[in-house]
Design a protein around this motif. Sequence first.
Motif, PDB file in Angstrom:
ATOM      1  N   SER A 252       0.748  -1.327   0.262  1.00  0.00           N
ATOM      2  CA  SER A 252      -0.157   0.207   0.167  1.00  0.00           C
ATOM      3  C   SER A 252       0.568   1.292   0.034  1.00  0.00           C
ATOM      4  O   SER A 252       0.424   2.235  -0.436  1.00  0.00           O
TER       5      SER A 252
ATOM      6  N   THR B 216      -4.817  -5.013  -3.740  1.00  0.00           N
ATOM      7  CA  THR B 216      -6.072  -4.722  -3.496  1.00  0.00           C
ATOM      8  C   THR B 216      -6.176  -5.199  -1.787  1.00  0.00           C
ATOM      9  O   THR B 216      -6.934  -4.481  -0.750  1.00  0.00           O
TER      10      THR B 216
ATOM     11  N   CYS C 290      -3.866  -3.217   0.662  1.00  0.00           N
ATOM     12  CA  CYS C 290      -4.571  -1.933   1.251  1.00  0.00           C
ATOM     13  C   CYS C 290      -5.959  -1.856   2.227  1.00  0.00           C
ATOM     14  O   CYS C 290      -6.492  -1.483   2.561  1.00  0.00           O
TER      15      CYS C 290
ATOM     16  N   ALA D 172      -6.635  -0.085   5.394  1.00  0.00           N
ATOM     17  CA  ALA D 172      -7.499   0.694   6.144  1.00  0.00           C
ATOM     18  C   ALA D 172      -8.439  -0.280   6.981  1.00  0.00           C
ATOM     19  O   ALA D 172      -8.979   0.643   8.084  1.00  0.00           O
TER      20      ALA D 172
ATOM     21  N   ALA E  86     -14.258  -3.601  -4.686  1.00  0.00           N
ATOM     22  CA  ALA E  86     -13.022  -4.033  -4.341  1.00  0.00           C
ATOM     23  C   ALA E  86     -12.336  -5.427  -4.754  1.00  0.00           C
ATOM     24  O   ALA E  86     -11.232  -5.698  -6.128  1.00  0.00           O
TER      25      ALA E  86
ATOM     26  N   PRO F 188      -5.988   0.373  -6.795  1.00  0.00           N
ATOM     27  CA  PRO F 188      -6.727   0.565  -5.079  1.00  0.00           C
ATOM     28  C   PRO F 188      -6.456   2.655  -5.103  1.00  0.00           C
ATOM     29  O   PRO F 188      -6.358   3.076  -4.217  1.00  0.00           O
ATOM     30  N   LEU F 189      -8.108   2.959  -5.685  1.00  0.00           N
ATOM     31  CA  LEU F 189      -8.637   4.361  -4.870  1.00  0.00           C
ATOM     32  C   LEU F 189      -9.534   4.205  -3.492  1.00  0.00           C
ATOM     33  O   LEU F 189     -10.358   3.343  -3.252  1.00  0.00           O
ATOM     34  N   GLY F 190      -9.329   5.338  -3.006  1.00  0.00           N
ATOM     35  CA  GLY F 190     -10.339   6.013  -1.646  1.00  0.00           C
ATOM     36  C   GLY F 190     -11.326   6.712  -2.456  1.00  0.00           C
ATOM     37  O   GLY F 190     -10.368   7.760  -3.250  1.00  0.00           O
TER      38      GLY F 190
ATOM     39  N   LEU G 167     -11.628   1.104  -2.815  1.00  0.00           N
ATOM     40  CA  LEU G 167     -11.778   0.314  -1.530  1.00  0.00           C
ATOM     41  C   LEU G 167     -13.328   0.791  -0.582  1.00  0.00           C
ATOM     42  O   LEU G 167     -13.370   0.025   0.100  1.00  0.00           O
TER      43      LEU G 167
ATOM     44  N   CYS H 229      -4.794   4.200   0.808  1.00  0.00           N
ATOM     45  CA  CYS H 229      -5.214   3.749  -0.455  1.00  0.00           C
ATOM     46  C   CYS H 229      -3.946   4.132  -1.502  1.00  0.00           C
ATOM     47  O   CYS H 229      -2.939   4.682  -0.791  1.00  0.00           O
TER      48      CYS H 229
ATOM     49  N   ALA I  87      -6.560   8.993  -4.147  1.00  0.00           N
ATOM     50  CA  ALA I  87      -8.056   9.511  -3.679  1.00  0.00           C
ATOM     51  C   ALA I  87      -8.419  10.790  -4.480  1.00  0.00           C
ATOM     52  O   ALA I  87      -7.739  11.268  -5.350  1.00  0.00           O
TER      53      ALA I  87
END
Length: 494
Positions: free
Chosen positions: A4, A26, A29, A33, A50, A73-75, A117, A170, A173
């Motif tokens: 991550s 993923t 992350c 999180a 996700a 992987p994004l927020g 995510l 992540c 974002a």
Amino acid sequence: MTLSKLTIAAARDALRKGDMTATDLTEACLKEAGDAKALNAFVHDTPEQAREQAKAADARLARGDAPAMCGIPLGIKDLFCTKSVGSQAASNILSGFRPEYESTVTQNLWDAGAVMLGKLNMDEFAMGSSNETSAYGNVVNPWRRAGDDTPLTPGGSSGGSSAAVAADLCLAATGTDTGGSIRQPAAFTGIVGLKPTYGRCSRWGVVAFASSLDQAGPMTKTVRDAAIMLEAMAGYDPKDSTSAEIPVPDFEAMLTGDIRGSKIGIPREYRMDGMPGEIETLWARGAEMLRDAGAEIVDISLPHTKYALPAYYVIAPAEASSNLARYDGVRYGHRAKLAQGDGIVQMYEKTRAEGFGPEVQRRVMIGTYVLSAGFYDAYYNRARKVRALIKKDFDDVFATGVDAILTPATPSAAFGLGEMAEADPVQMYLNDVFTVTVNLAGLPGISVPAGQDDRGLPLGLQLIGRPWEEGALLNTADVLERAAGFVSKPGKWW
């Protein structure tokens, strides 16, 4: 190394080489999180979605036709509507709202193979500079002052986004910026935040605060990552009447690292009374770094800067009062329980009193006041005229050959949660003093981490670019980022 912690660029290269899978990335992350509940950054988790998106990304990578964002992987800030996933704009009035459609920006990211995510915390309806107005509670900055455990603000309104990226929950974002809500939190958490030119990214499916000022943008670990992510987010959208039909270039390819001959303006009006010495020193150092890279540093004047905050805090609440009138308890979201004999007026009043927090109520009341019959000309029309003068200031400066403008990003480092909440609200609004002009003029602006204060907290510098020239702005920011050499990370306490 924890996966991550990777940048988008490093993860893209590793995914394409087959050194790891999107599923591995993923899962790493999702674990980070899940272990960071103390930061209160993620508010709607979407682990199953996700994993499905990561699996699809792996299949695409195996075929060899994956775009740069594939498997990343994004927020997603809670202001973006995401299909069948809670999208509350951090407000009780939208409690339980799950849209049946996807915002254009998030759809563009999913089309590019990115992974969601979950949704990220923020100030209610993006109204705030400290992430203390959220219905989900405060976000906590992963950074701490040296020798002090006081919880700090991650900035606002995109505080969940800045905290999640800074804490490596992540890889990047989404954020939105109405008066500094991408750039200020980025500066407070030591990450990069880019507000594109107004109209570069579609506003369709993004819950509106002030429609003529709102703009979505990327919040990332590096300038290169911002270039990669912006390309995926941006593009013309016929569903948004303010979206510009302008081609989206390959922003990453424009990072040449060469700014020789560029002209960088230093606006004298941004030297504020009472500005901390460390901000002044950082600004001077930033100018020196750009000069050493071959840029010409020139003094410029933006004479109407002093009117920017008052104009912004008339225009933004006016547009908010109009936009927020749709939340009435009739079609979706929260509806107050009514007493026998209550009519539709009582339903509106009770629903809004229960659903909107104090800061949103304050801004709606200001906005309604400045748009009312006796005050429209005195306040709203006058603010619109000031806005035109602020835009002309920038146009005049760019007409002299200035390529970018260097300013501080914020008037201070991150402050403690609660330190300003009880003060005069105007003190909180002053956090936007260096950023609101960019929104009023519709220009692109970027915050780059460039140093630390004497307590070890990150400080950012802002670069403001010509309209539609995000590529050139990113290139200058990339040079500044490398010269500053900011690599510090918050110590893990959560």
